[in-house]
Structure formats: structure tokens, C-alpha cells
Design an enzyme around this catalytic site. Structure first.
Site, short mmCIF file in Angstrom:
data_model
loop_
_atom_site.label_atom_id
_atom_site.label_comp_id
_atom_site.label_asym_id
_atom_site.label_seq_id
_atom_site.Cartn_x
_atom_site.Cartn_y
_atom_site.Cartn_z
N ARG A 1 0.95 -1.31 0.02
CA ARG A 1 -0.01 -0.13 0.03
C ARG A 1 0.78 1.19 -0.05
NH1 ARG A 1 2.55 2.04 3.65
NH2 ARG A 1 0.95 3.59 3.75
N GLY A 2 0.23 2.33 -0.16
CA GLY A 2 1.26 3.71 -0.34
C GLY A 2 1.22 4.18 -1.91
N ARG B 1 -7.50 0.02 -6.61
CA ARG B 1 -7.64 1.04 -5.58
C ARG B 1 -7.78 2.15 -6.43
NH1 ARG B 1 -4.14 0.97 -0.45
NH2 ARG B 1 -6.13 2.18 0.15
N GLN C 1 -1.82 2.74 10.04
CA GLN C 1 -0.52 2.61 9.29
C GLN C 1 0.25 3.33 9.98
OE1 GLN C 1 -3.65 3.27 7.79
NE2 GLN C 1 -3.55 2.82 5.58
N ASN D 1 -5.26 12.58 0.55
CA ASN D 1 -4.39 11.53 1.38
C ASN D 1 -5.27 10.81 2.49
OD1 ASN D 1 -1.88 10.58 1.98
ND2 ASN D 1 -1.92 11.77 4.01
N LYS D 2 -4.40 10.18 3.02
CA LYS D 2 -5.23 8.96 4.03
C LYS D 2 -6.24 9.81 4.68
CE LYS D 2 -4.99 5.63 4.52
NZ LYS D 2 -5.87 4.71 3.69
N ASP E 1 -1.87 10.95 -2.26
CA ASP E 1 -2.43 10.17 -3.05
C ASP E 1 -2.84 10.57 -4.50
OD1 ASP E 1 -2.81 8.68 -0.20
OD2 ASP E 1 -2.79 6.89 -1.66
O1 MRU Z 1 -4.53 3.24 2.04
P1 MRU Z 1 -2.96 3.57 2.04
O2 MRU Z 1 -2.19 2.90 3.14
O3 MRU Z 1 -2.50 3.08 0.55
O4 MRU Z 1 -2.70 4.91 2.15
C1 MRU Z 1 -1.69 5.62 1.99
C2 MRU Z 1 -1.45 6.87 2.20
O5 MRU Z 1 -2.57 7.70 2.14
C3 MRU Z 1 -0.23 7.87 1.87
O6 MRU Z 1 -0.28 8.83 2.64
C4 MRU Z 1 -0.04 8.02 0.46
O7 MRU Z 1 -0.18 7.00 -0.51
C5 MRU Z 1 1.26 8.59 0.21
S1 MRU Z 1 2.66 7.35 0.35
C6 MRU Z 1 4.09 8.03 0.03
#
Ligand code: MRU
Length: 358
Positions: A56-57, A99, A206, A257-258, A247
Site C-alpha cells: 500500500r502507499g 484501488r 498505518q 491523502n489518508k 495519493d
Molecule cells: O491506504 P494506504 O495505506 O495506501 O494510504 C496511503 C496514504 O494515504 C499515503 O499517505 C500516501 O499514499 C502517500 S505514500 C508515499
């Protein structure tokens, strides 16, 4: 077929390795208590790994998807271009659907597809070789990009700064080193004393599971807090700045973002604390005029109602679980990219930075 260990000289934490045509992913669902590497050899497996968050990320899922596309190509039997292209496009569509929010996924797949289109006259065997090298290039470049991003961002962090971060935008979320955590790592390498507050980042944790783990490993002081504690620490003057990843960044600077990032940005504004976003150019989506157009992934309710196997909420309760939110550009002090900073007039500056990257 290329046969190499991934980033043999890069050092540090990486979410994957690639060896002898096999992608190995560190299962991020099990960290920090177990370090288990899973092996992937086909496109469907990689798609499932992205969907279920083994990896993820935003940048890391882009990289994984590129390998997924290469595996799909490797398995295609068709020898004429049209047959190859039909199956390849279908596989890319399957990967892209895993995703929806992180644009790096589509960016990486688009790069793989462009390579195929540009070499339409080549025999498919050559296309396959080129696709493997393209996936490796996407992965390797990401590590270099993060180091450049760190160099541009670290002057923003003062010696002694106490920095809050949300989610995990570190080595685990990228090709290594990280975006938000890359800036922190660069500041530490420059000799600054930086300490980090990591939001736990409900519901997937996370921050608690991944950010705390990777900063501890690097010996960077990290203090874990629950998401609802950040405002109070800001009010007490214990946080000097916020840095997060992204993201997808729309043309006007609005940033997905998250989930929970938006609340942190509002709190930072209220307390006069700078709020920085660190992201590669591949996260900027100039096709979207503003953040209202960014698709927001909704995940299953179990992530909210349960902790591991244990139910926390009453059976049958209604649940919402948006995995991301959008922080309006006006709350962002600067966006840090590998080609420099954007601030103020995001629309003009982001377009310039994207053009630099072409
Ligand atoms: O749901 P995730 O864990 O994929 O979400 C990740 C995030 O929101 C990160 O902050 C984002 O992808 C940046 S990663 C360099």
C-alpha cells in the site's frame, strides 16, 4: 529475463524485492509483529495484493502494478500485436481497478501501456523484455525521486523541530526512503535533531504499525499518538510542523491523502503551524481541476467495527469507511516534489513542475 536483487546498494527498508522474475512483497498487513515476504508471479496475484493491502502507499502500489502488468505480458500467448494489446489492456484495467484514489497506480500502468504502443511494430518477445525493464526502471526511479524530494524539503524543517505525520508515507509506501518520511530522513542526515509524532491513523493503523516501525528501525525519535490527540498537542505548542504524503493532487493543489489528513490540516491552520505535502510528480493529476473530482475509495466496514478478530461495535450498526479525504490547497503551506516546491499559486507552479518532469 533480467535477474537482479532489487536495489542491492540502496540500503534501508524496502517493501519489495525482485529476483529471477518473481516479485516478493513484504506483507504490510502483518507488520510490525511479523516480517513475512510473499511471492508473486502473475498479474491476478499482484492485483489481489494491492486490493488487500499487502502492499500500500501510492508510489508502492504504482510499482507493484507495473510488475503486475509485466507478469500479464509474460503470460500472453498471442504473437500478433492486436491480440497482445487486447489482453495487455485488459490486464492493466484489472490492475487499475484495485484501488481508485492513488493516481500513481494509473500513472505506472499508463507508462507501461505507452511503451507497448510506441513499440507496436516490435515482435511481442521484444515487448515483453522491454516491459520487464520498464517495471524495474519505475521502481528504481522512485527511490531516486524520493531522495531528491528529501533534498528539496529538508530546508523547511528547522533543527530541533517536532513534526507530526499522518498515515505512512515512508519507505514502505514507496520504492524506499519515503516521501514525507524521506524529507524527515534527509533533515536527519543533514545533522538536524528531528522528532516525529506519528498519528496512529485509524482504521488501518498505518501510523502505529508502519511509521512507528520504520522510524524506530532508523533510530529517528518517534512518539505514537491517537488521531484525536494532535489538536491538544498543537494547542500546547508541542508540534512545530506537519508533513504528509499524497495519493492524488489536483491541478489546483487540492490533495487527497489518508482519511484524517484534512482534520490535521484544519488544526494546523488554527494553530499557525506549517502543513506540508511531499509527493512525486507522478501523484499530480493535472486532468482534474480540483479536489472535488478525485475518486475516494470506500473500504469495507470490518476495518471500522473490528480490531483484528475482535468486534468493537454492535452488530448491525451503520458504518462509513472512506479511506481518503481531500485537503483544500488553501490549507497547504507548500507541496514538495522532486523538482522543487510549489506554494501560493499552485495551479501555475504545479503545471511548471509537471512540465519539468517530462
Ligand atoms: O491506504 P494506504 O495505506 O495506501 O494510504 C496511503 C496514504 O494515504 C499515503 O499517505 C500516501 O499514499 C502517500 S505514500 C508515499
Amino acid at each position: 529475463m533480467a535477474s537482479c536483487d532489487f536495489f542491492p546498494d540502496a540500503g534501508g527498508i524496502r517493501p519489495y524485492r525482485y529476483r529471477d522474475g518473481v516479485l516478493h512483497l513484504l506483507d504490510q498487513r502483518l507488520l510490525p509483529t511479523e516480517e513475512v515476504w510473499l511471492e508473486y508471479r502473475d498479474c491476478q496475484g499482484v492485483a489481489e495484493a494491492i486490493r488487500t493491502m499487502v502492499v500500500r502507499g501510492a508510489p508502492a502500489i504504482g510499482i507493484a502494478a507495473a510488475f503486475g502488468a509485466w507478469f500479464a505480458a509474460r503470460d500472453i500467448q498471442a504473437e500478433n500485436f492486436d491480440g497482445f494489446w487486447r489482453e495487455f489492456e485488459q490486464a492493466c484495467a484489472t490492475l487499475a481497478a484495485t484501488r481508485p484514489t492513488a493516481v500513481n497506480l494509473c500513472w505506472a500502468l499508463e507508462r507501461m501501456k505507452s511503451l507497448v504502443r510506441a513499440n507496436a511494430l516490435q515482435p511481442t518477445v521484444n515487448l515483453k523484455i522491454a516491459l520487464e525493464y520498464e517495471a524495474l526502471a519505475i521502481a528504481e526511479e522512485d527511490l531516486r525521486i524520493n531522495r531528491a524530494l528529501g533534498r528539496h524539503g529538508e530546508p523547511l524543517l528547522a533543527d530541533g523541530a517536532r513534526i507530526l505525520t499522518h498515515c505512512n508515507a515512508g519507505a514502505l509506501a514507496t520504492g524506499g526512503y519515503g516521501t514525507a518520511l524521506g524529507v524527515i530522513r534527509a533533515a536527519v542526515s543533514a545533522g538536524k535533531q528531528i522528532s516525529v509524532y506519528a498519528d496512529e491513523t485509524r482504521p488501518w493503523l498505518q501510523g502505529a504499525r508502519l511509521t512507528a516501525w520504520e522510524l524506530q528501525r532508523d533510530g529517528i525519535p518517534v512518539t505514537l499518538i491517537c488521531d484525536n490527540m494532535a489538536g491538544w498537542l498543537m494547542a500546547k505548542g508541542e508540534i512545530d510542523g506537519v508533513i504528509v504524503g499524497a495519493d492524488r493532487i489536483a491541478a489546483n493543489g487540492d490533495t487527497a491523502n489518508k482519511i484524517g489528513t484534512y482534520s490535521v490540516a484544519v488544526l494546523a491552520k488554527e494553530h499557525g503551524i506549517p502543513f506540508y505535502v511531499a509527493a512525486p510528480i507522478s501523484t499530480i493529476d493535472l486532468t482534474l481541476a480540483d479536489g472535488s473530482l478525485i475518486p475516494i475509495e470506500e473500504r469495507g466496514e470490518r476495518e471500522v467495527t473490528h480490531s483484528g478478530e475482535r468486534r468493537l461495535a454492535p452488530e448491525g450498526v451503520a458504518v462509513r469507511n472512506p479511506a481518503f479525504d481531500v485537503t483544500p490547497a488553501r490549507l497547504i503551506s507548500a507541496i514538495i516534489t522532486e523538482h522543487g516546491l510549489a506554494r501560493g499559486d499552485y495551479r501555475t507552479r504545479l503545471a511548471e513542475l509537471v512540465a519539468k518532469g517530462r
